[in-house]
Write a protein that holds these residues in place. Structure first.
Motif, PDB file in Angstrom:
ATOM      1  N   ALA A 462     116.732  58.783 -19.835  1.00  0.00           N
ATOM      2  CA  ALA A 462     115.350  58.933 -19.379  1.00  0.00           C
ATOM      3  C   ALA A 462     114.593  60.013 -20.144  1.00  0.00           C
ATOM      4  O   ALA A 462     113.376  59.905 -20.339  1.00  0.00           O
ATOM      5  CB  ALA A 462     115.330  59.247 -17.879  1.00  0.00           C
ATOM      6  N   ASN A 463     115.280  61.071 -20.567  1.00  0.00           N
ATOM      7  CA  ASN A 463     114.641  62.142 -21.337  1.00  0.00           C
ATOM      8  C   ASN A 463     114.614  61.865 -22.842  1.00  0.00           C
ATOM      9  O   ASN A 463     114.113  62.693 -23.613  1.00  0.00           O
ATOM     10  CB  ASN A 463     115.370  63.477 -21.130  1.00  0.00           C
ATOM     11  N   LEU A 464     115.185  60.738 -23.266  1.00  0.00           N
ATOM     12  CA  LEU A 464     115.392  60.463 -24.699  1.00  0.00           C
ATOM     13  C   LEU A 464     116.112  61.623 -25.374  1.00  0.00           C
ATOM     14  O   LEU A 464     115.757  62.063 -26.470  1.00  0.00           O
ATOM     15  CB  LEU A 464     114.060  60.157 -25.399  1.00  0.00           C
ATOM     16  N   ASN A 465     117.133  62.129 -24.678  1.00  0.00           N
ATOM     17  CA  ASN A 465     117.993  63.159 -25.275  1.00  0.00           C
ATOM     18  C   ASN A 465     118.620  62.630 -26.563  1.00  0.00           C
ATOM     19  O   ASN A 465     118.812  63.364 -27.520  1.00  0.00           O
ATOM     20  CB  ASN A 465     119.074  63.560 -24.269  1.00  0.00           C
ATOM     21  N   LEU A 466     118.921  61.346 -26.585  1.00  0.00           N
ATOM     22  CA  LEU A 466     119.375  60.681 -27.804  1.00  0.00           C
ATOM     23  C   LEU A 466     118.168  60.062 -28.493  1.00  0.00           C
ATOM     24  O   LEU A 466     117.464  59.239 -27.921  1.00  0.00           O
ATOM     25  CB  LEU A 466     120.396  59.586 -27.479  1.00  0.00           C
ATOM     26  N   ASP A 467     117.935  60.471 -29.738  1.00  0.00           N
ATOM     27  CA  ASP A 467     116.902  59.865 -30.561  1.00  0.00           C
ATOM     28  C   ASP A 467     117.511  58.650 -31.248  1.00  0.00           C
ATOM     29  O   ASP A 467     118.362  58.786 -32.132  1.00  0.00           O
ATOM     30  CB  ASP A 467     116.397  60.873 -31.601  1.00  0.00           C
ATOM     31  N   ALA A 468     117.091  57.463 -30.844  1.00  0.00           N
ATOM     32  CA  ALA A 468     117.694  56.240 -31.372  1.00  0.00           C
ATOM     33  C   ALA A 468     117.458  56.077 -32.876  1.00  0.00           C
ATOM     34  O   ALA A 468     118.249  55.433 -33.560  1.00  0.00           O
ATOM     35  CB  ALA A 468     117.139  55.029 -30.619  1.00  0.00           C
ATOM     36  N   LYS A 469     116.390  56.666 -33.379  1.00  0.00           N
ATOM     37  CA  LYS A 469     116.074  56.526 -34.801  1.00  0.00           C
ATOM     38  C   LYS A 469     116.998  57.374 -35.671  1.00  0.00           C
ATOM     39  O   LYS A 469     117.397  56.952 -36.759  1.00  0.00           O
ATOM     40  CB  LYS A 469     114.615  56.927 -35.056  1.00  0.00           C
ATOM     41  N   THR A 470     117.343  58.568 -35.195  1.00  0.00           N
ATOM     42  CA  THR A 470     118.152  59.486 -36.005  1.00  0.00           C
ATOM     43  C   THR A 470     119.591  59.591 -35.526  1.00  0.00           C
ATOM     44  O   THR A 470     120.457  60.063 -36.264  1.00  0.00           O
ATOM     45  CB  THR A 470     117.532  60.891 -35.980  1.00  0.00           C
ATOM     46  N   GLY A 471     119.845  59.177 -34.262  1.00  0.00           N
ATOM     47  CA  GLY A 471     121.172  59.340 -33.686  1.00  0.00           C
ATOM     48  C   GLY A 471     121.460  60.759 -33.237  1.00  0.00           C
ATOM     49  O   GLY A 471     122.582  61.069 -32.815  1.00  0.00           O
ATOM     50  N   LYS A 472     120.456  61.628 -33.253  1.00  0.00           N
ATOM     51  CA  LYS A 472     120.638  63.034 -32.906  1.00  0.00           C
ATOM     52  C   LYS A 472     120.537  63.239 -31.397  1.00  0.00           C
ATOM     53  O   LYS A 472     119.683  62.668 -30.733  1.00  0.00           O
ATOM     54  CB  LYS A 472     119.571  63.885 -33.604  1.00  0.00           C
ATOM     55  N   ILE A 473     121.435  64.084 -30.858  1.00  0.00           N
ATOM     56  CA  ILE A 473     121.382  64.504 -29.461  1.00  0.00           C
ATOM     57  C   ILE A 473     120.661  65.852 -29.408  1.00  0.00           C
ATOM     58  O   ILE A 473     121.118  66.837 -29.997  1.00  0.00           O
ATOM     59  CB  ILE A 473     122.790  64.639 -28.850  1.00  0.00           C
ATOM     60  N   ALA A 474     119.544  65.914 -28.710  1.00  0.00           N
ATOM     61  CA  ALA A 474     118.760  67.148 -28.660  1.00  0.00           C
ATOM     62  C   ALA A 474     119.454  68.236 -27.857  1.00  0.00           C
ATOM     63  O   ALA A 474     119.379  69.411 -28.204  1.00  0.00           O
ATOM     64  CB  ALA A 474     117.374  66.868 -28.079  1.00  0.00           C
ATOM     65  N   ASP A 475     120.128  67.868 -26.766  1.00  0.00           N
ATOM     66  CA  ASP A 475     120.821  68.845 -25.918  1.00  0.00           C
ATOM     67  C   ASP A 475     122.236  68.350 -25.637  1.00  0.00           C
ATOM     68  O   ASP A 475     122.484  67.694 -24.615  1.00  0.00           O
ATOM     69  CB  ASP A 475     120.060  69.067 -24.617  1.00  0.00           C
ATOM     70  N   PRO A 476     123.200  68.677 -26.508  1.00  0.00           N
ATOM     71  CA  PRO A 476     124.583  68.241 -26.289  1.00  0.00           C
ATOM     72  C   PRO A 476     125.186  68.781 -25.001  1.00  0.00           C
ATOM     73  O   PRO A 476     126.029  68.125 -24.396  1.00  0.00           O
ATOM     74  CB  PRO A 476     125.316  68.790 -27.522  1.00  0.00           C
ATOM     75  N   GLU A 477     124.739  69.964 -24.570  1.00  0.00           N
ATOM     76  CA  GLU A 477     125.294  70.553 -23.343  1.00  0.00           C
ATOM     77  C   GLU A 477     124.949  69.703 -22.130  1.00  0.00           C
ATOM     78  O   GLU A 477     125.790  69.488 -21.251  1.00  0.00           O
ATOM     79  CB  GLU A 477     124.766  71.973 -23.155  1.00  0.00           C
ATOM     80  N   LEU A 478     123.706  69.200 -22.072  1.00  0.00           N
ATOM     81  CA  LEU A 478     123.329  68.331 -20.967  1.00  0.00           C
ATOM     82  C   LEU A 478     124.187  67.070 -20.967  1.00  0.00           C
ATOM     83  O   LEU A 478     124.687  66.653 -19.916  1.00  0.00           O
ATOM     84  CB  LEU A 478     121.850  67.953 -21.061  1.00  0.00           C
ATOM     85  N   ASP A 479     124.365  66.468 -22.134  1.00  0.00           N
ATOM     86  CA  ASP A 479     125.174  65.255 -22.212  1.00  0.00           C
ATOM     87  C   ASP A 479     126.610  65.513 -21.751  1.00  0.00           C
ATOM     88  O   ASP A 479     127.203  64.695 -21.045  1.00  0.00           O
ATOM     89  CB  ASP A 479     125.179  64.722 -23.652  1.00  0.00           C
ATOM     90  N   ALA A 480     127.159  66.660 -22.136  1.00  0.00           N
ATOM     91  CA  ALA A 480     128.527  67.000 -21.736  1.00  0.00           C
ATOM     92  C   ALA A 480     128.623  67.191 -20.215  1.00  0.00           C
ATOM     93  O   ALA A 480     129.585  66.749 -19.584  1.00  0.00           O
ATOM     94  CB  ALA A 480     128.981  68.258 -22.461  1.00  0.00           C
ATOM     95  N   ASP A 481     127.612  67.837 -19.638  1.00  0.00           N
ATOM     96  CA  ASP A 481     127.600  68.039 -18.179  1.00  0.00           C
ATOM     97  C   ASP A 481     127.552  66.700 -17.445  1.00  0.00           C
ATOM     98  O   ASP A 481     128.241  66.495 -16.440  1.00  0.00           O
ATOM     99  CB  ASP A 481     126.398  68.893 -17.775  1.00  0.00           C
ATOM    100  N   LEU A 482     126.736  65.787 -17.940  1.00  0.00           N
ATOM    101  CA  LEU A 482     126.605  64.476 -17.305  1.00  0.00           C
ATOM    102  C   LEU A 482     127.888  63.665 -17.440  1.00  0.00           C
ATOM    103  O   LEU A 482     128.324  63.004 -16.491  1.00  0.00           O
ATOM    104  CB  LEU A 482     125.433  63.712 -17.922  1.00  0.00           C
ATOM    105  N   LEU A 483     128.494  63.723 -18.606  1.00  0.00           N
ATOM    106  CA  LEU A 483     129.732  62.978 -18.832  1.00  0.00           C
ATOM    107  C   LEU A 483     130.849  63.487 -17.927  1.00  0.00           C
ATOM    108  O   LEU A 483     131.683  62.710 -17.443  1.00  0.00           O
ATOM    109  CB  LEU A 483     130.146  63.085 -20.299  1.00  0.00           C
ATOM    110  N   GLU A 484     130.848  64.789 -17.657  1.00  0.00           N
ATOM    111  CA  GLU A 484     131.890  65.370 -16.813  1.00  0.00           C
ATOM    112  C   GLU A 484     131.850  64.785 -15.400  1.00  0.00           C
ATOM    113  O   GLU A 484     132.895  64.594 -14.766  1.00  0.00           O
ATOM    114  CB  GLU A 484     131.717  66.891 -16.749  1.00  0.00           C
TER     115      GLU A 484
END
Length: 547
Positions: A462-484
């Motif tokens: 929802a936040n477009l933390n993943l940029d589909a054009k570049t494949g870059k994750i803007a906030d890896p810490e948020l993604d790690a927290d969610l995955l946990e």
């Protein structure tokens, strides 16, 4: 008659509104009659379904159909949110790290085409939902994490294996996203699950899709030999109704007028200003909790002005949520105190981050270097502080919500635009941060994993933390927290992981929760036994119409 029903309903509603005005007491039954077997229920939906592939059933019109025609391994009791056996004969056996689940299946369950719902079929269902199929453009279910494969132990026993802990899998098997389908149906392509194919979607549920007018109406017929409802339900055997006509009525005035005049029995998405019309003796209102991520704004923080936390904090401080809720909604829409509803698993109160303070908002924008321009809109380095919101068509009064925000933020020098368009246009724009910078949405699911479903980079993002054009994750810490949240085996660990992710969303000003969104249904009082599943989708299995 079916060919002309849509036009008939619309025309009749206009006449009904002229007759009834704002009165809730005209045209309805008394509700004190004897419940009858059989009959046809007319149910009005604001939008049409767009796919009957279960992993895409999160869109409420999709789920509203799937909930009538499919069964699930487990049943989530909508009152207690506890899991109970359904097609599984008992709760699953789960190993210590939640990487293996063993289900025993009920005997004698069949699909409406006569084929058996057996262990081989159940494995075929979850191998598709857990892995997806890119060749057929069929997505992985967002409810299923870390899926590896399923195995047939015997005709009535299946075992599922996961590459890492998957503590939410048991609850996932109770969701619309895990509706069980026949083998032939599972062989279909994404397009073949879409409009024009409804009658070919074969489930084991209490109703069968019998007819379809694309974008207008979907008709369901009772399955007379249905006899495998969850054992905890008082009602067993076939559904009481003979038929259900699901009719699309986009205009709220049509839905309200048609039900209040007695020409349809139920309508979904009754607007807050019209709730009072359902307070009379002949009518009723049902507000069902969605038990998940609240109606909220998600800021696309990867680029542009919203990459600056001060700008995000300023927008949050500049939005008067109390004014929005009190102006547009009723008590059925409580002000959000966190990104999750209070009834949601893992709820944490983060309301201190969402206080309205216009003076603080102006200071934050000044400190961030945004100065008022000649027309009052702030500028920085030649760029106007202009942000675009989507119109969340499935959400109540989204356009009005954004319009009030537009007025509030204009006083601070922030220009707000609303992206127009139908559902197809909104869906296409949703993943483009150049088009939509603030995303208005919600998601219901009565499990810890709902937070991951909404914000994780490879789920709804929802936040477009993943940029589909570049494949870059803007906030890896948020993604790690969610995955946990979805990868630790115990409820206590999941609750802690959820709290950590909620704290990061709040501290980094990634979201602004607005209100707890219910699903609001208007009913004729002649409708008895109407319920919803755990996140507010209608269930017609127990419904009877009184004489």
């Amino acid at each position: 008659m079916k060919k002309h029903r849509i036009a008939w309903i619309a025309g009749l509603a206009v006449a009904a509104m002229a007759i009834t005005g704002c009165s809730a007491n005209s045209g309805g039954g008394s509700g004190d009659g004897t419940a009858a077997e059989g009959g046809t229920l007319s149910y009005l939906e604001p939008q049409t379904w767009n796919t009957l592939y279960p992993p895409a059933g999160g869109f409420y019109p999709n789920g509203g159909v799937l909930n009538q025609v499919t069964d699930r391994l487990l049943f989530q009791n909508p009152e207690t949110l506890e899991l109970e056996p359904w097609i599984a004969s008992e709760l699953p056996e789960v190993n210590a790290d939640a990487t293996e689940y063993t289900f025993k299946l009920r005997d004698g369950v069949t699909y409406s085409d006569g084929t058996p719902l057996d262990a081989e079929n159940v494995v075929k269902n979850f191998d598709l939902y857990g892995k997806g199929d890119t060749d057929r453009a069929l997505s992985i279910s967002e409810a299923i994490n870390n899926y590896d494969h399923g195995e047939v132990v015997d005709d009535h026993t299946v075992k599922f294996f996961f590459s890492a802990p998957s503590p939410g899998f048991a609850q996932a098997t109770s969701t619309i996203n895990s509706g069980l389908l026949s083998n032939d149906t599972l062989d279909r392509t994404n397009e073949e699950f879409g409009p024009g194919n409804a009658a070919d979607i074969v489930g084991s549920g209490p109703f069968v899709i019998s007819d379809e007018q694309i974008g207008k109406e979907t008709d369901l017929t009772v399955r007379k030999d249905y006899d495998w409802a969850p054992k905890s339900r008082e009602h067993q055997g076939r559904a009481h109704l003979d038929e259900i006509n699901i009719i699309v009525a986009a205009e709220s005035s049509v839905r309200v007028g048609t039900v209040t005049s007695g020409q349809a029995q139920i309508a979904r998405a009754i607007p807050a200003p019209d709730e009072a019309q359902f307070t009379g003796d002949n009518l009723a209102l049902v507000d069902a909790a969605t038990n998940g991520v609240n109606n909220s704004l998600s800021f696309r923080f990867g680029q542009g002005p919203l990459a600056d936390i001060k700008v995000r904090q300023a927008i949050i401080a500049g939005i008067d949520r109390d004014a929005i809720v009190s102006t547009l909604f009723t008590d059925n829409y409580p002000l959000a105190t966190g990104i999750l509803a209070k009834s949601a698993l893992g709820y944490t109160d983060t309301s201190k981050f969402y206080k309205y303070d216009a003076d603080q908002a102006k200071k934050l924008l000044d400190d961030a270097g945004w100065k008022p321009g000649s027309d009052g809109v702030r500028e920085k380095d030649g760029e106007r502080l202009s942000i675009t919101f989507n119109e969340a068509l499935p959400q109540p009064r989204s356009k009005e919500v954004v319009t009030l925000i537009q007025e509030q933020l204009a006083k601070l020098g922030v220009e707000v635009k609303l992206f127009p368009g139908d559902q197809a246009a909104q869906d296409e724009a949703r993943l483009d941060a150049d088009t939509i910078q603030v995303y208005h949405s919600m998601v219901g699911r009565a499990d810890f994993d709902v937070l991951k479903s909404q914000f994780y980079s490879t789920n709804r993002n929802a936040n477009l933390n993943l940029d589909a054009k570049t494949g870059k994750i803007a906030d890896p810490e948020l993604d790690a927290d969610l995955l946990e949240i979805a990868s630790v085996p115990t409820a206590d660990e999941r609750a802690a992981a959820s709290a950590k992710a909620q704290q990061r969303l709040a501290e980094q000003a990634y979201v602004l929760p607005l209100f707890e969104e219910p699903q609001v249904f208007g009913l004729q009082a002649s409708v008895q036994g109407f319920t919803t599943e755990s996140i507010g989708r209608p269930s017609f299995y127990d419904v009877q119409l009184s004489k």
